[in-house]
Motif scaffolding. Sequence first.
Motif, PDB file in Angstrom:
ATOM      1  N   GLN A 123      -0.588   3.262   1.331  1.00  0.00           N
ATOM      2  CA  GLN A 123      -1.817   2.522   1.610  1.00  0.00           C
ATOM      3  C   GLN A 123      -2.065   1.437   0.560  1.00  0.00           C
ATOM      4  OE1 GLN A 123      -3.818   2.769   4.474  1.00  0.00           O
ATOM      5  NE2 GLN A 123      -1.952   3.854   5.047  1.00  0.00           N
ATOM      6  N   LEU A 124      -1.707   1.731  -0.694  1.00  0.00           N
ATOM      7  CA  LEU A 124      -1.831   0.731  -1.751  1.00  0.00           C
ATOM      8  C   LEU A 124      -0.938  -0.471  -1.451  1.00  0.00           C
ATOM      9  CD1 LEU A 124      -2.914  -0.090  -4.590  1.00  0.00           C
ATOM     10  CD2 LEU A 124      -0.922   1.095  -5.533  1.00  0.00           C
ATOM     11  N   LYS A 172       0.098  -1.409   1.437  1.00  0.00           N
ATOM     12  CA  LYS A 172      -0.478  -2.088   2.601  1.00  0.00           C
ATOM     13  C   LYS A 172      -1.615  -3.013   2.163  1.00  0.00           C
ATOM     14  CE  LYS A 172      -2.508  -1.135   7.108  1.00  0.00           C
ATOM     15  NZ  LYS A 172      -2.926  -0.074   8.036  1.00  0.00           N
ATOM     16  N   THR A 173      -2.455  -2.535   1.261  1.00  0.00           N
ATOM     17  CA  THR A 173      -3.568  -3.339   0.765  1.00  0.00           C
ATOM     18  C   THR A 173      -3.066  -4.561   0.003  1.00  0.00           C
ATOM     19  OG1 THR A 173      -4.983  -1.398   0.624  1.00  0.00           O
ATOM     20  CG2 THR A 173      -5.627  -3.312  -0.698  1.00  0.00           C
ATOM     21  N   LYS A 201      -1.854  -7.425   2.123  1.00  0.00           N
ATOM     22  CA  LYS A 201      -2.870  -8.284   2.750  1.00  0.00           C
ATOM     23  C   LYS A 201      -3.143  -9.531   1.915  1.00  0.00           C
ATOM     24  CE  LYS A 201      -5.368  -4.530   5.012  1.00  0.00           C
ATOM     25  NZ  LYS A 201      -6.650  -3.780   5.048  1.00  0.00           N
ATOM     26  N   TYR A 202      -2.827  -9.442   0.624  1.00  0.00           N
ATOM     27  CA  TYR A 202      -3.189 -10.542  -0.288  1.00  0.00           C
ATOM     28  C   TYR A 202      -1.996 -11.307  -0.848  1.00  0.00           C
ATOM     29  CZ  TYR A 202      -7.596  -8.159   0.114  1.00  0.00           C
ATOM     30  OH  TYR A 202      -8.715  -7.580   0.624  1.00  0.00           O
TER      31      TYR A 202
END
Length: 176
Positions: A162-163, A165-166, A169-170
Amino acid sequence: MNIQAVPSTTIDLATIKSRQQAAWSSGDYAIVGTTVQIVGEMLCEAVDLRSGERVLDVAAGNGNATLAAARRFADVMSTDYVGALLERGRERAKAERLPATFQEADAEALPFTDGRFDVVLSTFGVMFTPDQQQAANELIRVCRPGGKIGLANWTPESFIGQLFKTIGKYIPPAPA
């Protein structure tokens, strides 16, 4: 976020690998590696590692699975394509007086004969190879028929997944 289709092109895996190697060489990732030391122990338990087995630890980093296997009296070969990480593993093995051999090697082109190892391991290492299929082929090739392959990987649903994935996004995706 506006996502545009990327034209179908060939991905330059060699460039990706070169950049990854530079990134893994740029910091002291061995310190991070020791925080997940228990994973090497758990992986050796999961594959029911036995004394005297020939073990290959692929993309071993600073050697968590390598040392866990050596503690079980296995004949261990530890590999990574980042020499500085292998050196930390070598230092740890020496400090614990554990026998293990360390060799620089690329997970996608392992320099070993077919079927040489009884057990092939990787903890949070081989999962980063740019060409996953080629790495999988190599793990299978060097493992003897009937041998065991054990991998500890972060899944997309895990905290680290999940990290990533986050972060994704950037950070813009790589070309192609």
